[in-house]
Design a protein around this motif. Structure first.
Motif, PDB file in Angstrom:
ATOM      1  N   GLY A 268       0.850  -1.186   0.000  1.00 14.28           N
ATOM      2  CA  GLY A 268       0.000   0.000   0.000  1.00 14.28           C
ATOM      3  C   GLY A 268       0.881   1.228   0.000  1.00 14.28           C
ATOM      4  N   PRO A 273       1.053   1.739  -5.251  1.00 17.20           N
ATOM      5  CA  PRO A 273      -0.233   1.580  -5.952  1.00 17.20           C
ATOM      6  C   PRO A 273      -0.481   2.648  -7.002  1.00 17.20           C
ATOM      7  CG  PRO A 273      -0.509   1.280  -3.582  1.00 17.20           C
ATOM      8  CD  PRO A 273       0.877   1.825  -3.795  1.00 17.20           C
ATOM      9  N   ASP A 299      -1.855  -5.509  -9.701  1.00 21.60           N
ATOM     10  CA  ASP A 299      -2.737  -4.691  -8.871  1.00 21.60           C
ATOM     11  C   ASP A 299      -3.901  -5.519  -8.340  1.00 21.60           C
ATOM     12  OD1 ASP A 299      -3.564  -2.348  -7.639  1.00 21.60           O
ATOM     13  OD2 ASP A 299      -4.482  -1.492  -9.428  1.00 21.60           O
ATOM     14  N   ASN A 302      -2.847  -7.868  -5.580  1.00 18.46           N
ATOM     15  CA  ASN A 302      -2.582  -7.097  -4.371  1.00 18.46           C
ATOM     16  C   ASN A 302      -3.875  -6.738  -3.640  1.00 18.46           C
ATOM     17  OD1 ASN A 302      -0.690  -5.556  -2.640  1.00 18.46           O
ATOM     18  ND2 ASN A 302      -1.856  -3.806  -3.397  1.00 18.46           N
ATOM     19  N   MET A 303      -4.863  -6.254  -4.356  1.00 19.40           N
ATOM     20  CA  MET A 303      -6.122  -5.872  -3.726  1.00 19.40           C
ATOM     21  C   MET A 303      -6.880  -7.107  -3.223  1.00 19.40           C
ATOM     22  SD  MET A 303      -5.847  -2.690  -3.801  1.00 19.40           S
ATOM     23  CE  MET A 303      -7.443  -2.245  -3.124  1.00 19.40           C
ATOM     24  N   ARG A 306      -6.309  -8.301   0.516  1.00 16.65           N
ATOM     25  CA  ARG A 306      -7.039  -7.649   1.606  1.00 16.65           C
ATOM     26  C   ARG A 306      -8.381  -8.357   1.838  1.00 16.65           C
ATOM     27  NH1 ARG A 306      -5.854  -1.261  -0.020  1.00 16.65           N
ATOM     28  NH2 ARG A 306      -3.661  -1.579  -0.560  1.00 16.65           N
ATOM     29  N   PHE A 333       0.777   1.593   6.546  1.00 19.16           N
ATOM     30  CA  PHE A 333       0.959   0.647   5.446  1.00 19.16           C
ATOM     31  C   PHE A 333       2.243  -0.162   5.586  1.00 19.16           C
ATOM     32  CE2 PHE A 333       3.792   3.785   3.627  1.00 19.16           C
ATOM     33  CZ  PHE A 333       4.634   3.076   2.779  1.00 19.16           C
ATOM     34  N   ARG A 341      -1.769   6.117   4.115  1.00 19.40           N
ATOM     35  CA  ARG A 341      -2.326   6.214   2.759  1.00 19.40           C
ATOM     36  C   ARG A 341      -2.426   4.820   2.132  1.00 19.40           C
ATOM     37  NH1 ARG A 341       1.649  10.337  -0.083  1.00 19.40           N
ATOM     38  NH2 ARG A 341       3.092   9.172   1.247  1.00 19.40           N
ATOM     39  N   ASP A 342      -3.599   4.486   1.651  1.00 19.80           N
ATOM     40  CA  ASP A 342      -3.869   3.187   1.023  1.00 19.80           C
ATOM     41  C   ASP A 342      -3.305   2.048   1.873  1.00 19.80           C
ATOM     42  OD1 ASP A 342      -4.896   1.431  -0.786  1.00 19.80           O
ATOM     43  OD2 ASP A 342      -3.367   1.723  -2.321  1.00 19.80           O
ATOM     44  N   SER A 343      -3.524   2.121   3.176  1.00 20.54           N
ATOM     45  CA  SER A 343      -3.009   1.107   4.094  1.00 20.54           C
ATOM     46  C   SER A 343      -3.831  -0.180   4.003  1.00 20.54           C
ATOM     47  CB  SER A 343      -3.052   1.619   5.529  1.00 20.54           C
ATOM     48  OG  SER A 343      -2.887   0.560   6.444  1.00 20.54           O
ATOM     49  N   PRO A 344      -3.195  -1.311   3.663  1.00 20.58           N
ATOM     50  CA  PRO A 344      -3.933  -2.582   3.668  1.00 20.58           C
ATOM     51  C   PRO A 344      -4.533  -2.897   5.039  1.00 20.58           C
ATOM     52  CG  PRO A 344      -1.857  -2.829   2.494  1.00 20.58           C
ATOM     53  CD  PRO A 344      -1.818  -1.487   3.156  1.00 20.58           C
ATOM     54  N   ASN A 347      -7.612  -0.830   5.521  1.00 14.90           N
ATOM     55  CA  ASN A 347      -8.626  -1.283   4.569  1.00 14.90           C
ATOM     56  C   ASN A 347      -9.331  -2.523   5.109  1.00 14.90           C
ATOM     57  OD1 ASN A 347      -9.296  -3.192   2.090  1.00 14.90           O
ATOM     58  ND2 ASN A 347      -9.436  -1.087   1.352  1.00 14.90           N
TER      59      ASN A 347
END
Length: 446
Positions: A268, A273, A299, A302-303, A306, A333, A341-344, A347
């Motif tokens: 993340g 990303p 990508d 990776n998503m 989660r 992250f 920011r965009d932390s798995p 999330n």
């Protein structure tokens, strides 16, 4: 006489670069358009957590007792234009809202404002991560808008900072890449980076497009490596294999190497990303989108990790989160940062909360930022308090503090001794010996 340096943008990259340039012996002036940030930096304080950065800053900020006084900050473009010989542009390039492409608004604004105050020869050095082709366009913008015209030269010098290691990476980089259009820019940058080059850091000279591509290519390769081992984790779970042992075995191959082969809930942050997505978007604009179609799968893998962690947690709880207490260890992250920011981790926590779970989060450094982003989650002041009464514990950011937790002591406060290791960083035997049901991604359950 040594060139005087300005740094435009004093966020994570700019503040680190400004402090490092002062450490290397240069007179430095940092600029930001946010007065509150400039006031904070002028007191020797940084608006983010980065190991060693505040100490480095205080060693050089003018007005602080015992400092060298080589580093100052301002909001004045006119002052920057009068002061600097080399101007480093370090502003943010976020992902466009609703698109994959890179948002160049801040870069374009910074270059336009800077150009207007350049009335004598100067070198402008871009450090922001931008779509390939941007440097040539910005060089034209400088010539068009600068009173000094053709006497203003552009170079591109991508940054390769790792959060948690930014000070070291700036002062002792593993390589320095400069994209230049003439010998003058190269000469000046060799002078700026004389100390690390003298220590053996490779100095790679390229054209503009290659320098722009180096950062996105490097990040794309790292993202691919992470998603590869996470794909292998999916196969290992289906085949009852062990992805940790698999990674160890292939990592001994010097062509592959061990780094970035730890399976888990994925990457993340503010770079990987958005950089791979911007790279795909730019490839499409250049008519070579097929060259980077593999990044879509990178990508996607990776998503998917989660969501898989959420499913594992739901499975642990008998199929539903409703009314269940869930402890989440980690919000940032990555460790040694306060960046969410965009932390798995967040999330996953957010997904569980939306599905009815009572989620409590603890992180050593990221609590304030996490609260700002996810105010409806629960937060605790310690790992022990986060786990109190929990039906399942999720380890989602690999802080050293979590690896050092006492499984027996933690077992005394939870409602059920169940833990999911989303980073494959905990000692499975120690937790199982303490009576925990332990599960890690891509590993046998016992």
């Amino acid at each position: 006489m040594a060139p005087r340096i300005t740094v435009i943008g004093t966020g994570y990259l700019g503040a680190t670069h400004a402090a490092a340039m002062a450490e290397l012996g240069f007179e430095v002036l940092g600029l930001d358009v946010v007065p509150e940030k400039i006031e904070m930096l002028g007191r020797g304080k940084v608006p983010m957590y980065e190991p060693g950065l505040e100490e480095l800053l205080r060693r050089h900020v003018a007005g602080i007792e015992g400092s060298t006084g080589r580093l100052r900050f301002t909001t004045s473009w006119e002052e920057v234009g009068e002061f600097g010989d080399v101007h480093f542009v370090c502003v943010n390039t976020p992902q466009k809202h609703g698109e994959y492409a890179c948002d160049m608004t801040y870069v374009d604004a910074a270059f336009s404002s800077l150009a207007a105050v350049l009335r004598r020869p100067a070198l402008v050095v871009g450090k922001s991560t931008v779509p390939v082709g941007s440097a040539a366009r910005l060089a034209g913008l400088l010539r068009e808008l600068s009173p000094a015209g053709d006497e203003v030269e552009l170079a591109w010098n991508p940054e390769f900072l790792r959060e948690g290691f930014a000070v070291r990476d700036t002062l002792h980089p593993d390589r320095i890449v400069v994209g230049v259009s003439g010998e003058h820019g190269e000469k000046l940058l060799r002078e700026v980076y004389a100390t690390p080059v003298g220590e053996g850091t490779p100095f790679v000279v390229t054209d503009y497009p290659t320098a722009e591509l180096v950062k996105t290519a490097a990040n794309s390769f790292l993202a691919t490596k992470i998603s590869f081992i996470n794909a292998m984790a999916e196969v290992c779970e289906a085949a009852d294999g062990d992805v940790v042992k698999l990674a160890e075995a292939i990592g001994h191959d010097e062509r592959i190497g061990r780094k970035f082969l730890r399976a888990g809930i994925g990457f993340g942050g503010g770079c990987l990303p958005k950089d791979i997505r911007a790279f795909m978007a730019r490839a499409g604009e250049l008519g070579v989108d097929q060259a980077l179609t593999f990044l879509r799968e990178v990508d996607s893998i990776n998503m998917r990790r989660r969501g898989h962690m959420v499913e594992l947690a739901r499975e642990c709880l008998g199929g539903s989160f409703l009314g269940q207490r869930v402890a989440v260890l980690g919000a940032t992250f990555k460790p040694d940062s306060d960046d969410v920011r965009d932390s798995p981790a967040l999330n996953v926590a957010g997904q569980i909360h939306l599905q009815g779970g009572q989620v409590t989060v603890y992180d050593p450094k990221g609590m304030a930022n996490a609260r700002g982003l996810f105010p409806t989650l629960g937060y605790a002041p310690t790992a022990l308090e986060a786990c109190r009464g929990a039906q399942v514990v999720l380890h989602l950011t690999e802080w050293a503090e979590f690896r050092e937790l006492d499984p027996a002591a933690l077992g005394e406060v939870v409602a059920a001794r169940r833990i999911l290791d989303g980073r494959n960083a905990l000692d499975a035997a120690a937790w199982r010996d303490a009576g925990w049901a332990f599960r890690a991604m891509g590993r046998p359950q016992a």
